[in-house]
Structures are given as C-alpha cells and as structure tokens.
Write a protein that holds these residues in place. Structure first.
Motif, PDB file in Angstrom:
ATOM      1  N   LYS A  26       0.889  -1.206   0.035  1.00  0.00           N
ATOM      2  CA  LYS A  26      -0.062   0.087  -0.054  1.00  0.00           C
ATOM      3  C   LYS A  26       0.969   1.249   0.079  1.00  0.00           C
ATOM      4  O   LYS A  26       0.294   2.215  -0.647  1.00  0.00           O
ATOM      5  N   LYS A  27       2.063   1.261   0.728  1.00  0.00           N
ATOM      6  CA  LYS A  27       2.761   2.320   0.801  1.00  0.00           C
ATOM      7  C   LYS A  27       3.712   2.626  -0.288  1.00  0.00           C
ATOM      8  O   LYS A  27       3.887   3.627  -0.920  1.00  0.00           O
ATOM      9  N   CYS A  28       4.167   1.503  -0.775  1.00  0.00           N
ATOM     10  CA  CYS A  28       5.392   1.444  -1.867  1.00  0.00           C
ATOM     11  C   CYS A  28       4.958   0.501  -3.049  1.00  0.00           C
ATOM     12  O   CYS A  28       5.519  -0.598  -3.131  1.00  0.00           O
ATOM     13  N   GLU A  29       3.861   0.779  -3.853  1.00  0.00           N
ATOM     14  CA  GLU A  29       3.368  -0.148  -4.575  1.00  0.00           C
ATOM     15  C   GLU A  29       4.018  -0.714  -5.941  1.00  0.00           C
ATOM     16  O   GLU A  29       4.219  -1.783  -6.166  1.00  0.00           O
ATOM     17  N   HIS A  30       5.126   0.493  -6.249  1.00  0.00           N
ATOM     18  CA  HIS A  30       5.743   0.121  -7.342  1.00  0.00           C
ATOM     19  C   HIS A  30       7.221   0.198  -6.980  1.00  0.00           C
ATOM     20  O   HIS A  30       8.195   0.154  -8.062  1.00  0.00           O
ATOM     21  N   ASP A  31       7.431  -0.349  -5.688  1.00  0.00           N
ATOM     22  CA  ASP A  31       9.060  -0.203  -5.217  1.00  0.00           C
ATOM     23  C   ASP A  31       9.531  -1.768  -5.546  1.00  0.00           C
ATOM     24  O   ASP A  31       9.017  -2.474  -5.246  1.00  0.00           O
ATOM     25  N   PRO A  32      10.871  -1.654  -6.313  1.00  0.00           N
ATOM     26  CA  PRO A  32      11.409  -3.183  -6.506  1.00  0.00           C
ATOM     27  C   PRO A  32      11.646  -3.987  -5.281  1.00  0.00           C
ATOM     28  O   PRO A  32      11.471  -5.071  -5.416  1.00  0.00           O
ATOM     29  N   HIS A  33      12.130  -3.275  -4.484  1.00  0.00           N
ATOM     30  CA  HIS A  33      12.606  -3.955  -3.178  1.00  0.00           C
ATOM     31  C   HIS A  33      11.468  -4.508  -2.491  1.00  0.00           C
ATOM     32  O   HIS A  33      11.397  -5.855  -1.894  1.00  0.00           O
ATOM     33  N   VAL A  34      10.329  -3.966  -2.418  1.00  0.00           N
ATOM     34  CA  VAL A  34       9.138  -4.520  -1.939  1.00  0.00           C
ATOM     35  C   VAL A  34       8.484  -5.427  -2.822  1.00  0.00           C
ATOM     36  O   VAL A  34       7.871  -6.664  -2.173  1.00  0.00           O
ATOM     37  N   LEU A  35       8.697  -5.702  -3.962  1.00  0.00           N
ATOM     38  CA  LEU A  35       8.012  -6.647  -4.959  1.00  0.00           C
ATOM     39  C   LEU A  35       9.041  -7.722  -4.579  1.00  0.00           C
ATOM     40  O   LEU A  35       8.540  -8.746  -4.711  1.00  0.00           O
ATOM     41  N   LEU A  36      10.404  -7.457  -4.704  1.00  0.00           N
ATOM     42  CA  LEU A  36      11.446  -8.578  -4.351  1.00  0.00           C
ATOM     43  C   LEU A  36      11.042  -9.129  -3.049  1.00  0.00           C
ATOM     44  O   LEU A  36      10.956 -10.657  -2.968  1.00  0.00           O
ATOM     45  N   ALA A  37      10.640  -8.672  -1.916  1.00  0.00           N
ATOM     46  CA  ALA A  37      10.201  -9.056  -0.679  1.00  0.00           C
ATOM     47  C   ALA A  37       9.059  -9.949  -0.948  1.00  0.00           C
ATOM     48  O   ALA A  37       9.078 -11.106  -0.113  1.00  0.00           O
ATOM     49  N   VAL A  38       8.061  -9.536  -1.533  1.00  0.00           N
ATOM     50  CA  VAL A  38       6.856 -10.347  -1.700  1.00  0.00           C
ATOM     51  C   VAL A  38       7.190 -11.511  -2.438  1.00  0.00           C
ATOM     52  O   VAL A  38       6.597 -12.709  -2.327  1.00  0.00           O
TER      53      VAL A  38
ATOM     54  N   PHE B 188       8.413 -12.288  -9.228  1.00  0.00           N
ATOM     55  CA  PHE B 188      10.049 -12.101  -9.738  1.00  0.00           C
ATOM     56  C   PHE B 188       9.965 -11.281 -11.070  1.00  0.00           C
ATOM     57  O   PHE B 188      10.760 -10.471 -11.363  1.00  0.00           O
ATOM     58  N   HIS B 189       9.446 -11.762 -12.050  1.00  0.00           N
ATOM     59  CA  HIS B 189       9.090 -11.217 -13.207  1.00  0.00           C
ATOM     60  C   HIS B 189       8.553  -9.697 -13.300  1.00  0.00           C
ATOM     61  O   HIS B 189       9.019  -8.967 -13.871  1.00  0.00           O
ATOM     62  N   ARG B 190       7.668  -9.502 -12.319  1.00  0.00           N
ATOM     63  CA  ARG B 190       7.298  -8.237 -12.142  1.00  0.00           C
ATOM     64  C   ARG B 190       8.265  -7.200 -11.658  1.00  0.00           C
ATOM     65  O   ARG B 190       8.204  -6.037 -11.950  1.00  0.00           O
ATOM     66  N   THR B 191       9.079  -7.746 -10.759  1.00  0.00           N
ATOM     67  CA  THR B 191      10.249  -7.100  -9.934  1.00  0.00           C
ATOM     68  C   THR B 191      11.441  -6.610 -11.055  1.00  0.00           C
ATOM     69  O   THR B 191      11.591  -5.472 -11.188  1.00  0.00           O
ATOM     70  N   VAL B 192      11.824  -7.474 -11.960  1.00  0.00           N
ATOM     71  CA  VAL B 192      12.877  -7.294 -12.937  1.00  0.00           C
ATOM     72  C   VAL B 192      12.561  -6.259 -13.930  1.00  0.00           C
ATOM     73  O   VAL B 192      13.258  -5.719 -14.577  1.00  0.00           O
ATOM     74  N   LYS B 193      11.044  -6.388 -14.288  1.00  0.00           N
ATOM     75  CA  LYS B 193      10.369  -5.617 -15.205  1.00  0.00           C
ATOM     76  C   LYS B 193      10.247  -4.095 -14.858  1.00  0.00           C
ATOM     77  O   LYS B 193      10.404  -3.193 -15.449  1.00  0.00           O
TER      78      LYS B 193
ATOM     79  N   SER C 242      15.193  -3.112 -14.053  1.00  0.00           N
ATOM     80  CA  SER C 242      15.998  -3.907 -14.550  1.00  0.00           C
ATOM     81  C   SER C 242      17.312  -3.946 -14.131  1.00  0.00           C
ATOM     82  O   SER C 242      18.518  -4.925 -14.364  1.00  0.00           O
ATOM     83  N   ASP C 243      17.658  -2.756 -13.323  1.00  0.00           N
ATOM     84  CA  ASP C 243      19.082  -2.385 -13.047  1.00  0.00           C
ATOM     85  C   ASP C 243      19.390  -2.964 -11.584  1.00  0.00           C
ATOM     86  O   ASP C 243      20.626  -2.625 -11.107  1.00  0.00           O
ATOM     87  N   LEU C 244      18.391  -3.590 -10.754  1.00  0.00           N
ATOM     88  CA  LEU C 244      18.511  -4.121  -9.677  1.00  0.00           C
ATOM     89  C   LEU C 244      19.251  -5.581  -9.776  1.00  0.00           C
ATOM     90  O   LEU C 244      18.463  -6.245  -9.754  1.00  0.00           O
ATOM     91  N   GLY C 245      20.416  -5.505  -9.554  1.00  0.00           N
ATOM     92  CA  GLY C 245      21.137  -6.798  -9.698  1.00  0.00           C
ATOM     93  C   GLY C 245      20.904  -7.909  -8.481  1.00  0.00           C
ATOM     94  O   GLY C 245      20.696  -9.206  -8.782  1.00  0.00           O
ATOM     95  N   ASP C 246      20.416  -7.563  -7.368  1.00  0.00           N
ATOM     96  CA  ASP C 246      19.867  -8.408  -6.352  1.00  0.00           C
ATOM     97  C   ASP C 246      18.517  -9.038  -6.717  1.00  0.00           C
ATOM     98  O   ASP C 246      18.310 -10.360  -6.460  1.00  0.00           O
ATOM     99  N   ALA C 247      17.566  -8.339  -7.590  1.00  0.00           N
ATOM    100  CA  ALA C 247      16.389  -9.173  -7.771  1.00  0.00           C
ATOM    101  C   ALA C 247      16.888 -10.330  -8.975  1.00  0.00           C
ATOM    102  O   ALA C 247      16.241 -11.250  -8.967  1.00  0.00           O
TER     103      ALA C 247
END
Length: 949
Positions: free
Chosen positions: A843-855, A872-877, A880-885
């Motif tokens: 709810k707070k960070c709907e499009h944050d890659p770190h939150v999507l990765l945690a989910v 995972f697909h949603r996160t890297v989309k 795509s610059d987040l290497g941890d994902a």
C-alpha cells in the motif's frame, strides 16, 4: 502465690502486660461463682422438628433442626486439623489461627512479611519477566493465536460496505439435521400377494378339522395336508375369498390401461406420432419443465397484456413475436408455434415475423415456412440467408443463394455468402459479376483483385478506383500488389498519388487510420508499403513545435504493437527532419540495439557521430558494439576518432582505459591514465587510476595515487573509501579508522562512508561505538533509509531483536515510503504476521522493486512457486538495474525451474547489465571479481544467497 499466673508461671503484672482487647475479668469471676451448667439448668432434650422460642424467626430458622444445621455449617468452616491436611515441610494447609482475633501486632507482622516478600520479588522480577516474555514469544511463534492467523482477513473487514454487511445472511437453524428436515411418511406400493395372504388370515373358521383331534394337531397322515378323505375336512375360505371381493388380475389390467392413456396423451401433433419411446419418456418429461425463473402471476399478466395488444392491433409484428417468445420461455413450444404462424397470416409483409416462425419450427417445417416467406417477400436478403442456413447440403445452399441473387442482384451480403462456398476459379467468375452488380463494394473489388493475376489485378484495382474514388484501401492494396511483384519504386508513387487523389475528392486524411493501416501492412510483411505510408502521413495535422514529441510517442506506440518497421520508418523520417538532435539519434540507437541487428546499429551510429560529433555517448556505443563483436582494433579506431572530436573528454578517456584493461593491456591502460591525469585531471580519472593499481596488486602505488588525488579532490568520498579499504586489506585498523573519520569530516553526507566506519567498528568488536556512529550519522543525515536500515541490522546481528523492531518502527515513521525499509520489516516479523506486513508495504510502496522482491521471496518461502515466479518477473520488469532481484530470481530458478528457465533469466540479466543492489555491488566491486562478466557475477551472487527467510 497470688501474684503468679498458675499456668504460665509469670507474675500478674507481667501477665497483664499484653491482654486481649475483648478480655473482661468480671466474666471469669462470674463463671467461677456460678459453676458448671447441667441438663436440669437448660431443660430436657428437644426434637429436631420442635419450634424455636423465637416466634418471629424467618423461614429456614423456625425449627430446632434448622438451627442445628446452621451451627454445624459454621463449625465446618473451622480449621481442618486432620493428619491428611498436614505436610512435614509446609505444616497445615490452612491457617491454624484463623479463628482467633486479629490484633494490631498481627497486622504489623503481616505488613513486615509483605514488605519482605515485595523486596525479594523485586530482586528477581526483571529476570523472571524476561524469561516469561521469551517463553511466551517462543510459544507464540510455534503456536500463533487464531487472532494472529486471521489478522490479515480481519483487516479486510474495514473494506466491507454497509450494504455488503446487511446482505450477509442470518445464522441458520441451530437444530440438528433430523429436526430441521423431518422425515415425511413414505408410501410404498404393497404387492398383491400381501393382500391375498391377509384376506385369508382375516376369515372365521366355523368347523374343526378332525385330524386336529385325532393326531393332536401336530402331524397329518397325508403329505399335502390340504384335502382329507374325511367328511367335513374341507373348510370354507381356503380356496375363495371370504367376505371382500378383490380381483388382482383386474387391478393390474386397469393400471396398464391408465399408463397407456397417459402415454397416448404425450404425442407430437406435427409429425402425428402417437407412440412414445419408453426409454426416452423421462427425458421428454424433463424437457417439458419450464425454463423461466419468473413468478407464475407475472407470466399470466404478460400473457393477458400481449393478448390485448394482439387484439387491439393485430397487424403489429412485435406483439406476435413477443407472445411467441413468452410461450417458448414457459415451455409451451406448440402454443408458441401456433401463435407465430397466426402472426404470419396477420403480418405477411413482416420480415421479423417470418424469421421468428422459421426459428421456432422444426427442420422441414421451417423450410416450408421460409419458402412461404419468400413468396411474400421476394426481396428480403435475411430470409434468403436463413433459407441457405437451413440447408445441410452444399449444393442446396449454392442453389438457394443463386436463386436469391436472381431476385436481389445488388446485395453484397448475398454475393459474399455465395462466393465463400465456391472454389477459387468459380469464385473469381462470380466476383467479376459481383463487382458489376455492386460496383461500390470495396470488399468485392479487393477480393477479386486477390484472385486475379498481376496484370488483371492492376486492371481490377484501376476500375475499383474509378468506381470508388474515396476509399484508401484500394490504393494501399495497389501498393502492396506492386511490392509483392518487386516494383518497390512504384510503392512511394502510389501512396503519394493516393493522398493527392483522396484530398481532391474531398476526403479528410485521418492520420491515426493511416498509421493503423501501415501497422497492418507491417504485420502482413509489406515493409515498403508500410514505410511509404508512414512517410506520407507522419507529418499531417501536427504543429511544428509538437513534431518531435509526437513522433517519438508514435514510435513507442508502434513498438508496443510490435510494428517494428513502422517505428524504424518514423525514426528515419524524424532524423531527416532533426539531423542534429542527439536525443533522437539516441532513441533510434537504443531501438536498433533492442530490436535490430548489430550491423544496423553500427550503420546508424556511424551516421549519428557524423551529425553529432560532440555526443560522447554515441561514440561510446559504437566502440562498445565493436568490442562486444570481438573487433578490438575497430573499437580503438572509433575511440581515436572520438578523441579528435572531443579532445579532453573524461568519458572517452575512461572508455579507452576500460577497453585496454578488459583486454589485458595493462601497460597501455596505465599510459592512457597517466595522459588523462595530465590532460584531463578529474576525480574519476584519479579514482580509476587507483582502482587499476589496486586490482593489479600494487597497493603502494595505489596508496600514493590516492594521497595525490586527495590533495586535489578531498571532497570526493570514493577516494576516502578506497583509502580506508586498502588499509583494511592490509589489516591496519587504526589507519583505516582514521581515513574514514577524515573522509566524514570532508564528506559528512556520504552514506557509504558512515556504513564502512560502522562496520569496521563492529568487525573489531566495538558494538557500542558502531551504534554511536550510526546515531551520529542519522542526526547529520535525517530521513536516510540506508542509515536506518544499517542500524536495524546492527541490533539484529547483535541478537537484540526487540531493539531492532523498535528501531524499525521509528525508521518507518521517519521514512514511510522507503521500499528498502519495508522489505526488511516484512522479514523482521514472525511468519504469521509477514503477509499482513507485506500488504501494508504494498500500500505504501506499490511500485518499489525492493518491496516486490520481498513479496516474491515471501511466496517462495511459502512454496507458492507460480506466484513467486510471477512476482520475480514483475520485479525485474519494473527495475532491471537491480542486480539483487536478478540474483534471487536466478537462485529461485536453480531450485524450482528448468534449464531453459535458468538460461532465460541469465540471458535477460546479461542484456539488462544491472549495476546496483546491495549483494550485487558487494560481489561485483570485490577486487577478486574485477574482470568477471555479468553472467559470472550473477552465478556468484546467487551462490551467496541462503534460504533463511
């Protein structure tokens, strides 16, 4: 002896020091004077039912027995001094002196004991509470409450509206199933033999069998036992019914007759069938069940209303159609057929009535109805189409449609239906006739052109343009025809003539429609036509200042629709109009990089650097393309040309250094860096110089270069970081600490410097100092998620989970929209609460890659493989610059995916070239991995990941 207490041996003065408050000496003297009490003093014994002396005693106390029970109950409250209530260590279970008076000294003693108990309890209170808290936490983690397990569902109750709440059904009947559903009396048909048997048992016998007297009624001399030779042996009632007349054979015949009558009633009035298949009887009954869901009263009202409409205006077709459909819905199909046939009599010129009648009637009857309709309406296209649909044979369909075309030769629909049934050669002949009858139908002209040869098709299209000068599809088809036959030079002329001709005939050129036509040409493979259309219409109806923005949006739209040639044509036209716009060249270059070939990219970049020689990024893209293709000399030559165009460009210097170092030309790289330091001395050039010496193992040279760089660029934090890390590598902790501290004085807002100093202190065991450093950093850099995250992790690594949770709560208050903090907060929670926390984070960070990765990791931990892969697909989309994902995605596929899925993730990661991420940077920037490729780093980072979440 009068001054001494006889029992205790104390003097009278001492005995009177502490006397009870209720003691009265006069009572004692009176007792001695009067002596003992005997039965004669109180009277004889009394019975339990005797009344008491008190005449006004309340109920329950009016007899002697009642008062004796009361006194006995009071005695029971006294101390239990039996041996069973005695313990050797604790003594008696109760208080031995509870019945005695409670005096002031007893109260003082109790207060002292209570104070001592309280003091002893406080000494152990902290340890006891800590132990109890840990036990409760451990128990709750193993066995969470129902409230915790359903907390996320209870949260959703806040979203329930008042209407939804009121629509919740009431609680059902609480009675058991037998009470709710009482079993009604079941009636089972009784067999005929039962009636026959009981008719016989109910008769009266008027004589006695002589054998019963002769043989005692036990056995008979004859095996049958029915007929005896003695007179009177035949008894009335054995062979015939007694008093009631009941013939079972006649009952069976009547039942069969009744069934035959019922079956005879169910007959098909159309075909005259009077015999019903016994096996399909029940199926037919089911088909007669009404399929409507309305009230029977509503149906009656509708039936009356429609009847009045029919009677009032019998020539109104919708009334007959509605009446027939009402009867059809209620299951009365025959009534519906009769009604609609009557409607055809009253409205013989209504096309809809005849079509409804054909729909309701069965096979052959429907054909007869359609034939009758054709006689009344010989020009109706819909009736002819319905007649063709009723035919099952192809030849019959053709015959019907040809008959229809004789009556209605100008119907495009009939011609199309007839052509679809024919073979190509016959279809061509029919279409040639069709375009004569329907010269304004574009579809028929285009269909004929497709079936004709090249020369004939050109003639057909020319005739079509003469007959329909306002349609663009004919021109586009002509262009596609020329392209298909190799005349690509004619395509441009045809499209230009199309625009001119359509404008001359008053047709407005709709840009969006033409672009859609171009996209369809692209998908059909007509590339030249598509590009010609784009060039012709791309500039129509656009203001001059909006051209660049609009064209870039059009190109993105074409890419989204997978019309790549259209996008390429737009970029080519835009580059002709804006040849010196670096942004347009960059967009075109990225398009070729993602969707084109290496040759097309390099050709475009050569043109780009010719028009924009000062655009460093275009030179670098060209050099990188050559380098990735393995052509290092060509890359060097491109960079040399870039040096000539941009003599002191830092980017080009560093690109040349990277090219040489990646190809193991370390001396060349050193010389280039030395030249760069002399001609273009920037902080990045010095940093790359230090990094080169560091990775090659020349720590002394690296330190000297670092000192020299810090003299010029002391506010560049990366130099201080490198200096401290080199000192750490040599295990010089004090020098490393000093380097970090000096760097923080010059760069107090550098988060990585604070983190490095804190981790150094933690590494040497100075936890308190590390905590103080992080607190100081948060004061100087408020609302910094990275510093808060490190503080939380420091406490967690130290085993102080409660403090870590408290710090996380403060961090989320200060940085409520930080995805990094929310992703960490999810896994700080116990398992039952993680899902709820993840909902809050989204709810707070709907499009944050770190939150999507945690989910995604949360679903992974719950073994929900499909959902985890989707997230995972949603996160890297999203990033795509987040290497941890990418690393977590690759690790996930290693455990749960196939070889193809793993390779797909690896390939996409190499194309994305990620540069950020905590785990990714820790591995990629490690000195030992400085020459590793993206794919190798991905494997290393995935190997470091442990499934501890």
């Amino acid at each position: 002896m009068e001054g001494w207490d006889l029992e205790s041996g104390r003097s009278g003065a001492q005995a009177n020091l502490r006397t009870s408050l209720g003691f009265c000496p006069e009572d004692g003297r009176q007792a001695v004077a009067t002596g003992f009490t005997t039965r004669s003093d109180i009277g004889p014994a009394r019975d339990a039912n005797d009344p008491v002396d008190d005449r006004h005693a309340p109920p329950g106390k009016r007899t002697v027995g009642d008062q004796m029970k009361k006194s006995q109950a009071a005695d029971d409250d006294d101390e239990d001094l039996n041996d069973t209530n005695y313990d050797e260590f604790n003594g008696y279970a109760g208080s031995l002196f509870s019945s005695g008076p409670y005096e002031k000294d007893d109260e003082e003693a109790d207060a002292i004991y209570a104070a001592l108990d309280k003091r002893m309890d406080e000494r152990r209170k902290e340890r006891r509470e800590q132990r109890e808290k840990e036990e409760i936490e451990k128990y709750r983690m193993e066995r969470p409450k129902i409230q915790q397990q359903f907390s996320d569902l209870k949260r959703k109750l806040a979203e329930v509206t008042e209407e939804e709440w009121l629509s919740i059904p009431e609680v059902g009947d609480a009675r058991n199933k037998r009470q709710r559903n009482p079993r009604y009396e079941k009636l089972t048909p009784v067999p005929d033999s039962f009636f026959a048997k009981h008719l016989q048992t109910g008769e009266n016998h008027t004589s006695v069998d002589p054998r019963q007297t002769q043989f005692g009624g036990l056995n008979t001399p004859y095996p049958g036992g029915l007929n005896t030779p003695y007179p009177g042996g035949m008894t009335p009632g054995l062979m015939t019914p007694g008093t009631g007349e009941l013939d079972m054979r006649k009952i069976g015949q009547a039942r069969n007759t009744l069934m035959d009558m019922r079956l005879s009633q169910v007959s098909d009035s159309v075909s005259g069938q009077t015999v019903v298949d016994p096996k399909g009887y029940l199926t037919d009954l089911n088909s007669m069940i009404p399929t409507h869901g309305g009230d029977i009263n509503d149906i009656k009202k509708a039936r009356l209303l429609l009847k009045s409409v029919r009677e009032t205006n019998p020539h109104h077709p919708p009334a007959w159609i509605a009446s027939a459909r009402l009867e059809e819905v209620t299951g009365k199909l025959q009534v519906a057929r009769n009604l609609i046939m009557k409607g055809t009599e009253m409205c013989p010129k209504s096309e809809d009535v005849w079509l409804e009648a054909a729909r309701l009637q069965p096979g052959d009857t429907a054909k007869a109805v359609v034939a009758q309709a054709v006689r009344h309406l010989p020009q109706s296209v819909r009736i002819y189409i319905r007649a063709a649909e009723l035919e099952t044979d192809i030849r019959a369909k053709k015959r019907v449609l040809r008959k229809a075309l004789e009556h209605v030769p100008n119907s495009v629909r009939l011609w199309k239906a007839a052509v679809e049934l024919e073979e190509p050669e016959d279809a061509r002949i029919m279409l040639s006739r069709a375009v004569e009858c329907c010269p304004t139908s574009v579809e028929l002209w285009l269909a004929l052109a497709r079936l004709e040869t090249y020369e004939n098709a050109r003639k057909v299209l020319n005739k079509a343009r003469e007959n329909i000068p306002t349609d663009r599809h004919i021109w586009i088809t002509a262009a596609k025809l020329e392209e298909a036959n190799g005349n690509t030079q004619m395509v441009e002329k045809i499209i230009d003539r199309a625009i001119t001709s359509l404008r001359a005939n008053g047709v407005e050129i709709n840009r969006e429609q033409w672009i859609q036509d171009a996209e369809e040409c692209d998908k059909a493979g007509s590339v030249a036509t598509c590009q010609a259309v784009m060039r012709a219409v791309i500039g129509i109806g656009i203001e001059e200042e909006d051209r660049k923005h609009t064209w870039m949006e059009d190109a993105d739209s074409c890419v989204a629709h997978n019309a790549l040639e259209c996008a390429r044509a737009i970029y080519a036209y835009a580059l002709q109009v804006f040849p010196s716009k670096k942004s347009v060249w960059l967009r075109a270059a990225y398009f070729e990089k993602n969707h084109g070939t290496r040759e097309s990219l390099e050709a475009l970049l050569q043109r780009a650097v010719a028009h924009c020689p000062k655009a460093e990024v275009l030179w670098l893209m060209g050099a990188k393309s050559k380098w990735l293709a393995g052509d290092v000399p060509a890359a060097r030559s491109i960079l040399a040309l870039a040096f000539q165009a941009n003599p002191n460009s830092e980017e080009i210097w560093l690109a040349a250094v990277k090219l040489e170092s990646e190809n193991n030309e370390y001396e060349r790289a050193r010389r280039l860096l030395a030249k760069a330091r002399s001609s273009a001395p920037t902080a990045r050039v010095f940093m790359k110089s230090v990094k080169l010496e560091w990775v090659l193992g020349n720590l002394v040279a690296a330190q000297e270069l670092c000192e020299e760089a810090l003299k010029h660029y002391e506010d560049f934090p990366k130099l201080w970081m490198m200096k401290g890390q080199i000192e750490e590598q040599e295990e010089l902790v004090e020098k490393a600490r000093e380097a970090y501290n000096q760097g923080l004085k010059k760069c107090p807002h550098s988060t990585p410097l604070w983190l490095l100093l804190s981790r150094l202190e933690e590494k040497v065991g100075q936890l308190t100092r590390a905590r103080a450093i992080l607190e100081k950093s948060r004061l100087k850099n408020p609302k910094n998620p990275g510093l808060w995250l490190e503080s939380v992790r420091l406490e967690y690594r130290a085993g102080l989970k409660n403090i870590a949770s408290t710090l996380m709560a403060k961090a989320l208050q200060e940085c409520p929209n930080s995805g990094v903090l929310w992703s960490e907060a999810i896994f700080l929670e116990a398992r039952p609460q993680r899902k709820t926390k993840s909902v809050d984070a989204l709810k707070k960070c709907e499009h944050d890659p770190h939150v999507l990765l945690a989910v995604a990791k949360l679903f992974w931990s719950e073994r929900k493989i499909t959902k985890a892969r989707e997230w995972f697909h949603r996160t890297v989309k999203i990033d795509s610059d987040l290497g941890d994902a990418w690393a977590f995605f690759y690790k996930f596929e290693l455990q749960h995916g196939t070889e193809e899925q793993r390779e797909e993730v690896r390939r996409r990661c190499e194309n994305a070239e990620p540069r950020h991420g905590e785990l990714w940077c820790a591995t990629s920037k490690d000195i030992a991995n400085w020459q590793r490729k993206i794919g190798e780093i991905l494997v290393l980072v995935a190997a470091r990941i442990k499934n501890t979440f």
